[in-house]
Design an enzyme around this catalytic site. Structure first.
Site, PDB file in Angstrom:
ATOM      1  N   HIS A  59       1.455  -1.903   0.004  1.00  0.00           N
ATOM      2  CA  HIS A  59       0.041  -1.702   0.351  1.00  0.00           C
ATOM      3  C   HIS A  59      -0.154  -1.830   1.873  1.00  0.00           C
ATOM      4  CE1 HIS A  59      -4.413  -2.648  -0.534  1.00  0.00           C
ATOM      5  NE2 HIS A  59      -4.269  -3.019   0.734  1.00  0.00           N
ATOM      6  N   GLN A  71      -6.168  -2.354  10.043  1.00  0.00           N
ATOM      7  CA  GLN A  71      -7.445  -2.809   9.498  1.00  0.00           C
ATOM      8  C   GLN A  71      -8.323  -3.505  10.524  1.00  0.00           C
ATOM      9  OE1 GLN A  71      -5.238  -4.667   5.990  1.00  0.00           O
ATOM     10  NE2 GLN A  71      -7.225  -4.238   5.070  1.00  0.00           N
ATOM     11  N   CYS A 129      -8.559  -4.636  -1.544  1.00  0.00           N
ATOM     12  CA  CYS A 129      -8.286  -4.436  -0.114  1.00  0.00           C
ATOM     13  C   CYS A 129      -9.443  -5.007   0.686  1.00  0.00           C
ATOM     14  CB  CYS A 129      -8.122  -2.940   0.173  1.00  0.00           C
ATOM     15  SG  CYS A 129      -7.726  -2.561   1.889  1.00  0.00           S
TER      16      CYS A 129
END
Ligand code: GNR
Ligand code: NI
Length: 170
Positions: free
Chosen positions: A135, A51, A93
């Site tokens: 996740h 990310q 998220c």
């Protein structure tokens, strides 16, 4: 410590499969601290290196109420313990800001990983912690929670986030 920039869906870099970490050097230790700082600043309960555009197998998690129980996992691997027992949880998220959708995943898992000190970690998780760990490990494989949604829902989220990105640039 420094805040890192988080990639936003549908950025294709979020689809990169991360490489295993060979040795835990100072750059990995610094990255894990910066990731924790970035996660806490965004009120997140987890963050994967993917990310922040670092394609190495590193995740951080803190599901404690007091936000004082950080877990850093190097090269985490997940094993599903009970395929029968699933859990439906409203997932969000940091790479899909503003969207929460109910997703069904296995509830009971085992995680094998290496700690930031280089020691072996074995843990069992269920409930919210299990969901967040799955996740995060998905991110390392270029997968996101929106992949579990219908095409219509995913396209709607994609369009809204692209529109927001365009707006910010004016
Ligand atoms: O902050 C987060 N909350 C969350 C809620 C339900 C299921 C998963 C998560 S993880 C998310 C932070 C994030 O994007 N991690 O990759
Ligand atoms: Ni996420």
């Amino acid at each position: 410590m420094s805040l890192l920039k988080i990639l936003i869906f549908p950025d294709t870099r979020l689809r990169t499969v991360a490489d295993p970490i060979g040795s835990i050097d100072n750059s990995i230790k610094k990255l894990s601290q910066d990731m924790l700082e970035t996660m806490y600043a965004g009120n997140g309960v987890g963050l994967a290196a993917t990310q922040v555009n670092i394609h190495k197998r590193l995740v951080v998690v803190d599901v404690s109420e007091e936000k004082n129980d950080p877990l850093i996992l190097v090269n985490p691997e997940v094993e599903i313990l009970n395929f029968e027992k699933n859990k439906i949880y409203a997932e969000g998220c940091l790479s899909v800001p503003g969207f929460y959708e109910e997703i069904e995943r296995p509830n009971m898992i085992k995680i094998k990983a290496t700690s930031i000190e280089g020691k072996k970690i074995n843990l069992k998780a269920e409930g919210m912690k299990s969901i967040v760990l799955q996740h995060e490990i998905d991110h390392l494989d270029g997968k996101m929670f929106v992949d579990f949604l219908s095409n219509v829902k995913r396209q709607r989220i994609r369009q809204k986030l692209l529109k927001q990105k365009k707006k910010k640039k004016i």
